[in-house]
Design an enzyme around this catalytic site. Structure first.
Site, PDB file in Angstrom:
ATOM      1  N   LYS A   1       0.842  -1.206   0.000  1.00 57.10           N
ATOM      2  CA  LYS A   1       0.000   0.000   0.000  1.00 57.10           C
ATOM      3  C   LYS A   1       0.877   1.255   0.000  1.00 57.10           C
ATOM      4  O   LYS A   1       0.655   2.171  -0.790  1.00 57.10           O
ATOM      5  CB  LYS A   1      -0.874   0.023   1.249  1.00 57.10           C
ATOM      6  CG  LYS A   1      -1.588   1.343   1.494  1.00 57.10           C
ATOM      7  CD  LYS A   1      -2.469   1.336   2.721  1.00 57.10           C
ATOM      8  CE  LYS A   1      -1.745   1.671   3.976  1.00 57.10           C
ATOM      9  NZ  LYS A   1      -1.453   3.106   4.185  1.00 57.10           N
ATOM     10  N   ASN A   2       1.886   1.279   0.865  1.00 59.65           N
ATOM     11  CA  ASN A   2       2.662   2.508   1.028  1.00 59.65           C
ATOM     12  C   ASN A   2       3.686   2.728  -0.073  1.00 59.65           C
ATOM     13  O   ASN A   2       4.306   3.782  -0.142  1.00 59.65           O
ATOM     14  CB  ASN A   2       3.323   2.527   2.403  1.00 59.65           C
ATOM     15  CG  ASN A   2       2.279   2.722   3.503  1.00 59.65           C
ATOM     16  OD1 ASN A   2       1.100   2.980   3.198  1.00 59.65           O
ATOM     17  ND2 ASN A   2       2.667   2.566   4.741  1.00 59.65           N
TER      18      ASN A   2
ATOM     19  N   CYS B   1      -5.180  12.416  12.264  1.00 65.92           N
ATOM     20  CA  CYS B   1      -5.757  11.069  12.175  1.00 65.92           C
ATOM     21  C   CYS B   1      -5.875  10.574  13.606  1.00 65.92           C
ATOM     22  O   CYS B   1      -5.604  11.287  14.564  1.00 65.92           O
ATOM     23  CB  CYS B   1      -4.882  10.155  11.338  1.00 65.92           C
ATOM     24  SG  CYS B   1      -3.336   9.830  12.121  1.00 65.92           S
TER      25      CYS B   1
ATOM     26  N   ARG C   1      -0.872  15.326  12.404  1.00 67.90           N
ATOM     27  CA  ARG C   1       0.017  14.861  11.326  1.00 67.90           C
ATOM     28  C   ARG C   1       0.429  16.083  10.498  1.00 67.90           C
ATOM     29  O   ARG C   1      -0.165  16.411   9.495  1.00 67.90           O
ATOM     30  CB  ARG C   1      -0.715  13.839  10.454  1.00 67.90           C
ATOM     31  CG  ARG C   1      -1.223  12.604  11.195  1.00 67.90           C
ATOM     32  CD  ARG C   1      -0.128  11.663  11.625  1.00 67.90           C
ATOM     33  NE  ARG C   1       0.586  11.050  10.514  1.00 67.90           N
ATOM     34  CZ  ARG C   1       0.161   9.962   9.864  1.00 67.90           C
ATOM     35  NH1 ARG C   1      -0.984   9.423  10.179  1.00 67.90           N
ATOM     36  NH2 ARG C   1       0.869   9.473   8.866  1.00 67.90           N
TER      37      ARG C   1
ATOM     38  N   ASP D   1       4.484  20.361   7.571  1.00 67.86           N
ATOM     39  CA  ASP D   1       5.480  21.435   7.444  1.00 67.86           C
ATOM     40  C   ASP D   1       6.720  21.005   6.672  1.00 67.86           C
ATOM     41  O   ASP D   1       7.310  21.798   5.924  1.00 67.86           O
ATOM     42  CB  ASP D   1       5.866  21.963   8.826  1.00 67.86           C
ATOM     43  CG  ASP D   1       6.391  20.856   9.735  1.00 67.86           C
ATOM     44  OD1 ASP D   1       5.723  19.816   9.845  1.00 67.86           O
ATOM     45  OD2 ASP D   1       7.479  21.013  10.301  1.00 67.86           O
ATOM     46  N   GLN D   2       7.099  19.740   6.780  1.00 66.98           N
ATOM     47  CA  GLN D   2       8.296  19.282   6.065  1.00 66.98           C
ATOM     48  C   GLN D   2       8.031  19.134   4.570  1.00 66.98           C
ATOM     49  O   GLN D   2       8.927  19.294   3.741  1.00 66.98           O
ATOM     50  CB  GLN D   2       8.790  17.949   6.649  1.00 66.98           C
ATOM     51  CG  GLN D   2       9.203  18.060   8.107  1.00 66.98           C
ATOM     52  CD  GLN D   2      10.255  19.138   8.334  1.00 66.98           C
ATOM     53  OE1 GLN D   2      11.213  19.250   7.550  1.00 66.98           O
ATOM     54  NE2 GLN D   2      10.062  19.946   9.366  1.00 66.98           N
TER      55      GLN D   2
ATOM     56  N   ASP E   1       4.478   0.863  12.062  1.00 60.23           N
ATOM     57  CA  ASP E   1       3.272   0.235  11.512  1.00 60.23           C
ATOM     58  C   ASP E   1       3.087  -1.201  11.978  1.00 60.23           C
ATOM     59  O   ASP E   1       2.056  -1.806  11.683  1.00 60.23           O
ATOM     60  CB  ASP E   1       3.289   0.277   9.978  1.00 60.23           C
ATOM     61  CG  ASP E   1       3.150   1.692   9.465  1.00 60.23           C
ATOM     62  OD1 ASP E   1       3.424   1.921   8.275  1.00 60.23           O
ATOM     63  OD2 ASP E   1       2.784   2.577  10.262  1.00 60.23           O
TER      64      ASP E   1
ATOM     65  N   ARG F   1      -8.886  -0.485   4.431  1.00 59.95           N
ATOM     66  CA  ARG F   1      -8.071   0.561   3.798  1.00 59.95           C
ATOM     67  C   ARG F   1      -6.697  -0.006   3.421  1.00 59.95           C
ATOM     68  O   ARG F   1      -6.119   0.364   2.424  1.00 59.95           O
ATOM     69  CB  ARG F   1      -7.851   1.732   4.772  1.00 59.95           C
ATOM     70  CG  ARG F   1      -9.056   2.621   4.975  1.00 59.95           C
ATOM     71  CD  ARG F   1      -8.670   3.845   5.759  1.00 59.95           C
ATOM     72  NE  ARG F   1      -7.474   4.459   5.194  1.00 59.95           N
ATOM     73  CZ  ARG F   1      -6.725   5.357   5.826  1.00 59.95           C
ATOM     74  NH1 ARG F   1      -7.039   5.726   7.049  1.00 59.95           N
ATOM     75  NH2 ARG F   1      -5.668   5.884   5.252  1.00 59.95           N
TER      76      ARG F   1
END
Ligand code: EPZ
Length: 431
Positions: free
Chosen positions: A22-23, A116, A121, A124-125, A308, A400
C-alpha cells in the site's frame, strides 16, 4: 459498516502471499501525474486507499483503467489541479499529489490532510521541501495553494524534522525535484523500502536520481518523464502482521512475495520472543512456541522497528510471558489499540510515549472498535488468542490497508467471519 467476528483458539498455519505494498503504490500512483505517457502498475493491491487515490487522480484529469491487479494511468500536462477536502481528509497519503502537481502543472490546490486517530500529522516538512524548490505554497482556507506557473528550480534541502526523516515529505520533494531545472540535493531522505520503490519507479520513468536507498539523494532535473511499466513489491507491513499472527498463536506461517531484508527488525523481535524465524530470497516464516516471551521494542525509522507493526507486536506481548515495554518514537500518540486491548483483558499501562505490557495468561472476547488501520489489524490478531468471540466494528479501517484480511486469515486456519452491520444499529441510525 461491516464487522468481523473472530473466534479464538485456532493456530495460524500455512502459506499466504503478500499483496502489493500500500505505502509503495500510493506515491507511485501520484507519480503518474509527472509522466508524458502511460504508466502501467502491476501487483496493485485491492484496497480502499488505492480506490480513494484513484478517485482523487481522476478529479485531477488522470485517465485510469483497472484490470485485476493492473492499473493503467495517463495524465496530461494540463488539467484540473484541485484535490478536494472530502477525499483528501479520508486518506492522508493523498497529500503526495502536491509535489507532482506543482512540478508538472505549476499549480496545485490540495486540501490539508488533517490529523488522524493517532495525533496531529503536520505537513510542514512537505512545505519546506517543495518551497525550497520554488513552489511558493501557501496555506489558505485549509488548502495548500501554489500558483508558481513556471518550472521549479533545484535546491539543497534537509527534509524531515531534527528527530528524523519523513517518508511522504521525502516522496513529495523527490517527485517535484525530478522535473526541476538544475540539481537538487535532498538530505535526511527517508530510507523506507517504499521510498526506494518510488525512486526506482521514477528512474524507470526517466528521472536521474543518485544515492537510491540512502539518506542523501542527488536529483538532476529533466525536462520530462516518459511512461513505464512498474511492478509493486510485496507489502512488508501486511506480511509482518501475518507473521506476528503465526508466532503468537503457536502456529507456523510463511509469507511469500516479500523481501526479508525489509523485516529484519521484526525478525529480531520475534526471535527474542522465542519464535523461530527463517527466510529465503522472497519469503519469511515464523513458527511460534507454546507461549511467547516478553521483550522490549522502540519504533524507529527504517531499518529500525517499524511503527506500523507496533500495535501488532504489542498484541503479541499482551499474551507473552513477562513484562514488555513499547516505546513509540515516531507517533507518540499511536496507542488507540490499548483501550481496545484492555477490553479484551490485556494488562497494559500507558506512560506518555511508552506502554508497559504485562503478559496475561489469556484474553477474553469482547466487542471492540477499529480505529487506525494497523491497530484494527492488531485487534483481529487479539481475537485469535482471546477466548470466545471478539466482534470488531468499523472494519472499513482495516479494508483501507489489508486485502480481504478475513479470507486470508481463514486460509491460514483462523476463524473469522464478516457480517453486515446489525439491523438494530441501522434502525437507530434511521431514527
Ligand atoms: C508514512 O506516513 C506511512 N504512510 C505511515 O504508514 C507510516 O507510519 C509513516 O510513514 C512512518 O513510517 C504512507 O506511506 C502512506 P512521516 P508519513 O512523515 O509519511 C513527523 C500506515 O499505517 N512529520 O514519516 O505521513 C510526523 O509527525 C501508515 O500504512 C512532521 O513533523 O509519516 C512523525 O512524527 C500510518 N512534519 C514523523 O515526522 C511533516 O511534515 C514521521 O512521519 C511530516 C512528518
Amino acid at each position: 459498516m461491516d464487522r468481523l467476528i473472530v473466534t479464538g483458539g485456532a493456530r495460524l498455519s500455512g502459506r499466504v502471499r503478500a499483496a502489493g505494498s500500500k505505502n509503495a503504490v500510493l506515491p507511485i500512483m501520484a507519480a503518474a501525474l509527472l509522466a508524458d505517457g502511460e504508466v502501467v502498475l502491476r501487483n496493485v493491491p485491492d484496497l480502499r486507499d488505492v480506490a480513494t487515490l484513484a478517485l482523487i487522480l481522476e478529479q485531477l484529469g488522470v485517465v485510469i483503467h483497472r484490470d485485476g491487479d493492473v492499473l493503467r494511468l495517463r495524465a496530461d500536462r494540463e488539467g484540473p489541479c484541485e484535490a478536494p477536502y472530502d477525499l483528501v481528509s479520508t486518506m492522508r497519503a493523498s497529500v503526495c499529489v502536491l509535489g507532482p502537481l506543482v512540478a508538472r502543472r505549476g499549480h496545485a490546490q490540495v486540501s490539508m490532510p488533517g490529523g488522524c486517530v493517532f495525533g496531529v500529522r503536520p505537513v510542514d516538512q512537505h512545505l519546506k521541501g517543495l518551497n525550497a524548490l520554488g513552489a511558493g505554497i501557501r496555506v489558505e482556507g485549509g488548502y495548500l495553494l501554489s500558483d508558481v506557473g513556471r518550472r521549479l528550480h533545484g535546491a539543497h534541502v534537509f527534509v524531515g524534522t531534527r528527530f528524523g526523516p519523513s517518508v511522504l515529505a521525502t516522496a513529495n520533494t523527490l517527485m517535484a525535484a525530478v522535473l526541476a531545472e538544475g540539481t537538487t540535493r535532498l538530505e535526511n531522505a527517508a530510507m523506507e523500502p517504499e521510498v526506494l520503490e518510488l525512486t526506482d519507479a521514477l528512474i524507470a520513468m526517466g528521472a536521474r536520481i543518485h544515492g537510491r536507498g540512502g539518506h542523501t539523494l542527488e536529483i538532476e532535473g529533466v525536462a520530462c518523464l516518459h511512461g513505464a511499466e512498474i511492478t509493486i513489491g510485496g507489502d512488508r507491513i501486511e506480511a509482518g502482521t501475518f507473521l506476528v499472527g503465526g508466532a503468537m498463536t503457536g502456529g507456523d506461517v510463511t509469507v511469500d512475495g516479500i523481501d526479508p531484508g525489509h523485516l529484519t527488525a521484526l525478525r529480531e523481535t520475534l526471535g527474542a520472543m522465542g519464535a523461530k524465524v527463517t527466510s529465503g530470497s522472497d519469503w519469511m516464516r515464523a513458527e511460534g512456541p507454546a507461549r511467547l516471551e516478553a521483550t522490549d521494542i522502540a519504533t524507529l525509522p527504517f531499518p529500525g522497528f517499524p511503527t506500523d507493526l507496533q500495535a501488532q507486536v504489542m498484541t503479541a506481548m499482551s499474551v507473552a510471558r513477562g513484562i514488555s515495554v513499547v516505546t513509540e518514537r515516531i507517533f507518540p500518540d499511536r496507542f488507540m489499540h490499548v483501550a481496545e486491548l484492555l477490553r479484551l483483558g490485556a494488562l497494559i499501562r500507558k506512560e506518555g510515549p511508552q506502554a508497559i505490557v504485562e503478559g496475561a495468561a489469556r484474553l477474553s472476547g469482547a466487542t471492540v472498535m477499529a480505529s487506525d488501520l494497523r491497530a484494527s489489524a492488531a485487534l483481529v490478531l487479539a481475537g485469535l488468542v482471546a477466548e470466545g468471540e471478539t466482534e470488531i466494528r468499523r472494519v472499513y479501517h482495516i479494508d483501507r490497508g489489508y486485502e480481504r484480511i478475513d479470507a486470508r486469515i481463514r486460509d491460514l486456519g483462523g476463524q473469522v467471519r464478516r457480517e453486515a452491520q446489525p439491523r438494530l444499529e441501522q434502525s437507530r441510525k434511521q431514527w
